[in-house]
Design an enzyme around this catalytic site. Structure first.
Site, PDB file in Angstrom:
ATOM      1  N   HIS A 217      73.710 -68.343 -57.139  1.00 49.63           N
ATOM      2  CA  HIS A 217      72.646 -67.762 -56.324  1.00 49.63           C
ATOM      3  C   HIS A 217      71.513 -67.217 -57.204  1.00 49.63           C
ATOM      4  CE1 HIS A 217      70.989 -65.401 -52.859  1.00 49.63           C
ATOM      5  NE2 HIS A 217      70.564 -64.637 -53.860  1.00 49.63           N
ATOM      6  N   GLU A 218      71.874 -66.331 -58.112  1.00 53.57           N
ATOM      7  CA  GLU A 218      70.829 -65.711 -58.942  1.00 53.57           C
ATOM      8  C   GLU A 218      70.156 -66.757 -59.822  1.00 53.57           C
ATOM      9  OE1 GLU A 218      69.720 -62.972 -58.114  1.00 53.57           O
ATOM     10  OE2 GLU A 218      71.414 -62.349 -56.870  1.00 53.57           O
TER      11      GLU A 218
ATOM     12  N   HIS B 142      63.545 -71.008 -59.517  1.00 51.32           N
ATOM     13  CA  HIS B 142      62.267 -70.847 -58.805  1.00 51.32           C
ATOM     14  C   HIS B 142      61.222 -70.254 -59.763  1.00 51.32           C
ATOM     15  CE1 HIS B 142      60.487 -69.500 -54.609  1.00 51.32           C
ATOM     16  NE2 HIS B 142      59.876 -70.547 -55.101  1.00 51.32           N
TER      17      HIS B 142
HETATM   18 ZN   LIG Z   1      68.870 -63.417 -53.749  1.00 52.13          ZN
END
Ligand SMILES: [Zn+2]
Length: 723
Positions: A507-508, A514
């Site tokens: 997730h991180e 991004h």
């Molecule tokens: Zn997050």
């Protein structure tokens, strides 16, 4: 963990707040300049870092360097903004909007580092700096977005925007900045601007007061026992960690520090019901024990103040103001989305509660299920129904192996990027590791730092942010970090983590990608500077690769033998992904509803009693299940009172709709391939906020996002209805 530039700054300046009485500060550039006499070339923030990627020179940064750099940075930013506002020349895109994007290099440089270090490695000196600088930073923000002359110039450009022959990204910048001025109250009368400044200062002060109280309360509410029998059920590793935690606190026996959520991980294993209840209650009541760390008065005033602020800005409530620049656009849209999920979630949770009660009865427990029993018995239900045992699984998830052969591997397969460990770059804590990220053609792309282990002086949860943001205008490449709170193993032991922790890493790292792939001109529109209800999309999307068979098979290997995880065990993990989803979605929805209810308070509503308000809000939204408390109670809900996620917690679920819908596209197009990855990188991940995000998503997807893949992933949709 970011949103729009203003939102991000607002969030940061809220984190950096103060207990000092607001209003004592006169908001002139002169006063804002403060004492910057001690700031000079010897200060490590004075000039851009000469390290690769302008990495922060942590070996040279001392606690005493922050304050003078922040004060000089504020003064420099104000001077630059004034110069731009007072420019005698006709306003142009270059001399106004580009000038704004170029301004504030020093304050960005120091605050990016200060936010990172104070969030992950806080100490009393930095706490003091936060307290002192918060109102000045909030005032700096006002000095930009409430500057009437600057707003006039931006308005003029906004009106002419379609005849200026701007490229698409520049046009987006004009529209974006104009909206940020409107949201900040640039159109208010002078007397209303004064009122707004006062409200902003009080909000910042209360927000910091909340954060500091919560940190202290959580630390204080640690469960301590000298009776080893009370901890029966914990593994040897958990006991060793508890003994270490007690030694760290200089107390006898064993200590179980609290995580930020309502439920605590040890509740799954503790066989002693009284211990479970005591640990749960320590968590549930952490901020409601009376005394100086009780947060209830603080949040009641915060909610009231936010409603008043919304009214001043011309909105019916705080959430309406906050959602204008989001993908959802209105609280009504967000509430409608959540209301659609609530019946399926709570019905599933009630079914799960029944299964658990049946198990308690079969064991002749003789009691009714309570929230502190849920995880203990649901773990047994899981073992009975799915035969899945964390202790069987964890040996296949050694942290470094998961990182290199899972997280990095999937990014390599999709995007062609490679990773090289850098031990020559300074870090702020010995637990931090640094990697250099290179593009498929070998070109340098970014630096990435990870700081995975729990510390008492670290905020709870996990997050991503930047030490340096990407911008072609500024000529900077991204320097990104991930922080988490995984249990630190005893020295010389490997870090064996749960599949939840594995998912957190993916997730991180999705957020990190991004930031790493950001390829935009203007810092305000770069990377993760997107609305909150979009920002969790790349991160939650990246989680899907953790369980993708070709990625999973590559990293899920026994830490001693290197053997792959037996396929039955892997299949069970996959099957278990839909287990307990009634509870999990309900506790999330309950928290998201609490957030939205608090932040849609009408401006004329009286100050609320938090406990009564919370009970009524859960009742009203059909999420009041006695055995499923909200993931965060109002009084320790850091996201909405301290971290800038007010009226934004729904965004996690909104983004879940996007991530499942997007992953469905990958599955329909051949899954883990460079072609799919490159297309996603080019059309989504590299684009930041340079285009309307609805449009950007639909262009990449070829359709609007749908909710079906999300329901299917949660196991909330009948098999027959899925495609
Ligand atoms: Zn997050």
């Amino acid at each position: 963990m970011n949103k729009t530039q203003l939102g991000k700054m607002r969030m940061r300046f809220l984190q950096i707040s103060t207990l000092i009485t607001a209003g004592a500060l006169a908001l002139t550039p002169g006063n804002l300049r403060g004492q910057s006499a001690s700031f000079g070339p010897a200060n490590p923030f004075y000039a851009a870092s000469t390290l690769p990627f302008q990495a922060p020179p942590f070996d040279r940064i001392k606690d005493a360097d922050y304050q003078p750099a922040i004060e000089a940075g504020i003064a420099q930013k104000i001077d630059e903004v004034h110069a731009s506002a007072d420019n005698q020349a006709e306003p142009t895109f270059e001399n106004t909007l580009v000038a704004m994007e170029q301004s504030g290099r020093l304050i960005d440089r120091v605050m990016n580092v200060f936010n990172g270090v104070s969030g992950a490695d806080m100490n009393p000196v930095l706490e003091k700096v936060q307290e002192t600088e918060a109102p000045k930073l909030a005032a700096m923000q006002d000095a930009i977005y409430l500057n009437a002359k600057l707003f006039q110039r931006v308005s003029k450009i906004y009106e002419q925007r379609n005849s200026l022959h701007l490229d698409a990204e520049s046009l987006r910048l004009v529209e974006y900045q104009y909206q940020q001025f409107l949201l900040a109250g640039a159109r208010l009368s002078d007397s209303d601007k004064v009122k707004l400044k006062k409200l902003n200062e009080e909000e910042a002060n209360l927000s910091t007061a909340f954060t500091l109280k919560l940190l202290a309360a959580t630390k204080e509410a640690v469960y301590v026992t000298q009776d080893k029998a009370a901890l029966t059920g914990l593994s040897d590793e958990q006991l060793a960690a508890a003994a270490q935690a007690a030694r760290d606190r200089k107390v006898k026996g064993w200590a179980l520090p609290l995580q930020n959520t309502t439920q605590q991980p040890e509740l799954q294993s503790l066989t002693n019901r009284a211990t479970r209840q005591a640990l749960f209650e320590a968590s549930w009541n952490r901020t409601e024990r009376g005394g100086k760390n009780d947060t209830r008065d603080t949040i009641a005033r915060l909610a009231e103040l936010r409603a008043q602020k919304a009214k001043l800005l011309g909105y019916p409530n705080y959430a309406a103001w906050k959602l204008v620049d989001q993908m959802a656009k209105t609280p009504t849209a967000a509430l409608k989305f959540m209301d659609a999920l609530a019946p399926a979630a709570s019905a599933k949770a009630q079914g799960e509660a029944k299964d658990i009660q049946a198990l308690i009865d079969a064991q002749k427990g003789g009691f009714a299920l309570e929230p502190w029993d849920w995880n203990f018995y649901s773990e047994q239900v899981r073992k009975a129904k799915y035969d899945l045992d964390e202790s069987q699984i964890k040996p296949y998830f050694e942290l470094n192996n998961v990182l290199e052969n899972g997280v990095f591997y999937s990014a390599h397969e999709l995007y062609g990027i490679t990773f090289k460990r850098r031990t020559d770059l300074p870090v702020y804590n010995p637990d931090v590791q640094v990697y250099e990220v290179s593009d498929a053609d070998g070109k340098p792309l970014a630096l990435w730092y990870c700081d995975y282990f729990k510390r008492d002086n670290k905020n709870g949860g996990a997050w991503m942010d930047s030490f340096v943001g990407q911008s072609k205008l500024r000529g900077t490449l991204p320097v990104i970090y991930n922080v988490a709170n995984f249990a630190k193993p005893a020295a010389s032991e490997p870090a064996l983590i749960s599949f939840d922790d594995v998912t957190t890493m993916f997730h991180e790292f999705g957020h990190a990608l991004h930031g790493i792939f950001a390829n935009t001109m203007y810092p305000s529109l770069s990377g993760t500077n997107v609305p909150r209800d979009f920002v969790e999309f790349p991160s939650q999307f990246n989680e899907h690769w953790a369980s993708n068979p070709s990625v999973f098979g590559h990293y899920a290997r026994h830490y001693k033998t290197g053997a792959p995880m037996p396929s039955e065990l892997a299949a069970k993990i996959k099957k278990a992904a839909t287990f307990n989803q009634g509870y999990m979605l309900t506790e999330l929805l309950a928290a998201a509803e609490l957030d939205m209810q608090w932040n849609t308070l009408a401006p004329d509503a009286p100050r609320q009693n938090p406990d009564a308000f919370e009970a009524a809000a859960l009742q009203k939204t059909h999420l009041s299940l006695s055995t499923v408390p909200p993931r965060y109670r109002s009084s320790y809900f850091l996201h909405i009172w301290g971290n800038g996620y007010a009226a934004g917690y729904y965004a996690y679920l909104w983004c879940e709709m996007l991530d499942n819908d997007a992953f469905q596209w990958f599955e329909d197009h051949g899954g883990l391939t460079r072609a799919n990855g490159d297309r996603f990188r080019q059309m989504v991940l590299s684009r930041g906020n340079t285009e309307d995000l609805d449009k950007l998503y639909a262009t990449w997807r070829g359709a609007e996002p749908g909710i079906q893949p999300m329901l299917k992933a949660r196991g909330l949709e009948p098999e027959a209805a899925s495609k």
